[in-house]
Design a protein around this motif. Structure first.
Motif, short mmCIF file in Angstrom:
data_model
loop_
_atom_site.label_atom_id
_atom_site.label_comp_id
_atom_site.label_asym_id
_atom_site.label_seq_id
_atom_site.Cartn_x
_atom_site.Cartn_y
_atom_site.Cartn_z
N ARG A 212 1.24 9.49 10.89
CA ARG A 212 1.24 7.91 11.34
C ARG A 212 1.36 7.35 10.11
N ARG A 213 1.19 7.82 8.82
CA ARG A 213 1.59 7.04 7.72
C ARG A 213 3.04 7.21 7.45
N THR A 214 3.78 8.22 7.72
CA THR A 214 5.35 8.28 8.08
C THR A 214 5.88 7.25 8.80
N VAL A 215 5.25 7.07 10.04
CA VAL A 215 5.76 6.06 10.87
C VAL A 215 5.54 4.91 10.17
N ALA A 216 4.41 4.65 9.71
CA ALA A 216 4.05 3.10 9.43
C ALA A 216 4.86 2.67 8.07
N VAL A 217 5.21 3.70 7.29
CA VAL A 217 6.16 3.34 5.91
C VAL A 217 7.68 2.90 6.61
N GLY A 218 7.88 3.66 7.70
CA GLY A 218 9.77 3.77 8.19
C GLY A 218 9.49 2.44 8.92
N GLY A 219 8.33 1.90 9.71
CA GLY A 219 8.26 0.79 10.27
C GLY A 219 8.34 -0.57 9.38
N ASN A 220 7.38 -0.56 8.40
CA ASN A 220 7.34 -1.55 7.46
C ASN A 220 6.76 -1.43 6.35
N ALA A 221 7.18 -0.87 5.25
CA ALA A 221 6.70 -0.51 4.28
C ALA A 221 5.69 -1.31 3.53
N GLU A 222 6.11 -2.51 3.26
CA GLU A 222 4.95 -3.71 2.95
C GLU A 222 3.83 -3.62 3.71
N ALA A 223 3.87 -3.75 4.79
CA ALA A 223 2.73 -3.86 5.74
C ALA A 223 1.74 -2.44 5.58
N GLY A 228 -3.29 0.02 2.77
CA GLY A 228 -3.87 0.76 1.92
C GLY A 228 -3.13 2.24 1.90
N ILE A 229 -1.80 2.35 2.40
CA ILE A 229 -1.32 3.64 2.23
C ILE A 229 -0.29 3.40 0.93
N ASP A 230 -0.27 4.41 0.33
CA ASP A 230 0.12 4.73 -1.04
C ASP A 230 1.84 5.14 -0.64
N VAL A 231 2.60 4.08 -0.50
CA VAL A 231 3.92 4.35 0.07
C VAL A 231 4.59 5.14 -0.82
N ARG A 232 4.54 4.93 -2.06
CA ARG A 232 5.22 5.88 -3.28
C ARG A 232 5.06 7.37 -3.11
N ARG A 233 3.83 7.45 -3.04
CA ARG A 233 3.36 9.08 -2.85
C ARG A 233 3.57 9.68 -1.39
N GLN A 234 3.61 8.66 -0.44
CA GLN A 234 3.83 9.35 0.79
C GLN A 234 5.49 9.61 0.98
#
Length: 339
Positions: A212-223, A228-234
């Protein structure tokens, strides 16, 4: 006497109209249609192969060969699907496969036997993925540039290790896995590994927080960051996953060919990206499907097999693949514009 109350103007005794279809059901419906379409294409290719070369194409050994060849690039495609779903790209997968295969088949490595070869292949793949992830997630480099640099570096290092020569595997445990005696109920070991990676990849992408975090980062990294998702670590984890898949694929390729070569994995990056795209994974990120990617791999592998059996030129084969990729991207754009 009380007068009957007339219904409001425009009112009827019919049931109220149904509301709009929920967004999740629309996504599921489209995914099902896409999967059925890919299955239809694959079935059509099987029919074509059966008509043009019935004795050769439908032979059990040939079908086993198709699945075996699909296994190597299929494992790479599973990792690629995760990366593309997150909005990234990995152009270095083919070069990483080559580097891992030659590093794992050096004379020094083969002295450690089966375990040494497997460990080295996986370690090299994960190591390259780590470098990609650090450059992209924490170094701020564009994925295209970072993985392109890894492509050139890994290819060059693979050539330096082999000095342009083929490294023959002499470990019996590795060679035995490529023999028909190692098949499990007629299924080659490589196909079993591919199936296991596919199932695990599907579960991770669709049934875990990581997916779910992977999809979220791909959909809108800033959102995703604000949520609360650590985008860089993901992103680091995703390139580690891609490197792991490359290491596994390199080990499968060693079993399949019985050797390590610096030319291994040539154009794997294009095949993996193409398979993911025609399978329904958005190149812009935010949506990915392991099932579709696997079907895309099987479609491309079947096309290659049919062309080889019919002695058709490879350039025509590449044109056919290119046409399929263009059609898939146009369908994606049309679907995206209607949402």
């Amino acid at each position: 006497m009380t007068q009957p109350v007339s219904p409001p103007r425009g009112a009827t005794d019919k049931a109220p109209p149904a509301g709009p279809r929920p967004a999740w059901s629309t996504v599921v419906f489209r995914a099902d249609v896409r999967t059925l379409s890919l299955l239809g294409v694959l079935a059509a290719l099987v029919v074509i192969g059966g008509i043009t070369k019935p004795d050769e194409f439908l032979d059990t050994r040939n079908l086993q060969l198709v699945l075996t060849q699909a296994s190597v690039i299929g494992v790479v495609t599973v990792g690629m699907t995760f990366v593309i779903t997150s909005g990234g790209i990995d152009l270095s997968v083919g070069a990483i496969v080559a580097l891992a295969s030659v590093w794992a088949t050096t004379v020094a490595t083969q002295e450690y036997g089966f375990g040494g070869i497997l460990f080295t292949a996986v370690l090299v793949g994960v190591g390259c993925g780590l470098v990609n992830g650090l450059l992209i997630a924490y170094g701020g480099m564009v994925p295209f540039i970072a993985t392109l640099a890894m492509l050139a570096s890994a290819r060059g290092l693979a050539l330096q290790i082999t000095d342009g020569k083929t490294q023959i595997v002499t470990v019996d445990g590795i060679l035995d896995l490529g023999e028909r005696d190692a098949y499990v109920f007629g299924v080659p070991p490589l196909v079993l590994v591919f199936a296991a990676v596919t199932v695990i990849g599907w579960l991770v992408l669709n049934r875990t927080t990581f997916g779910r975090r992977t999809v979220a980062v791909g959909g809108n990294a800033e959102a995703a960051r604000l949520a609360g998702i650590d985008v860089r670590r993901q992103r680091l984890y995703l390139y580690l996953l891609s490197g792991l898949c490359c290491g596994i694929a390199a080990f499968l390729l060693i079993i399949l060919s019985g050797s390590g070569q610096n030319t291994n994995g040539n154009l794997y990056e294009l095949d993996a990206i193409a398979a993911a795209i025609i399978g329904g994974t958005l190149l812009s990120g935010g949506r990915g499907t392991i099932t579709g990617s696997v079907l895309g791999v099987l479609i491309f592998t079947t096309i290659t097999n049919i062309f080889a059996l019919n002695n058709l030129q490879s350039d025509v084969q590449q044109i056919a693949k290119g046409a399929i990729i263009v059609a898939a991207v146009l369908v994606q754009r049309r679907t995206a514009s209607t949402t």
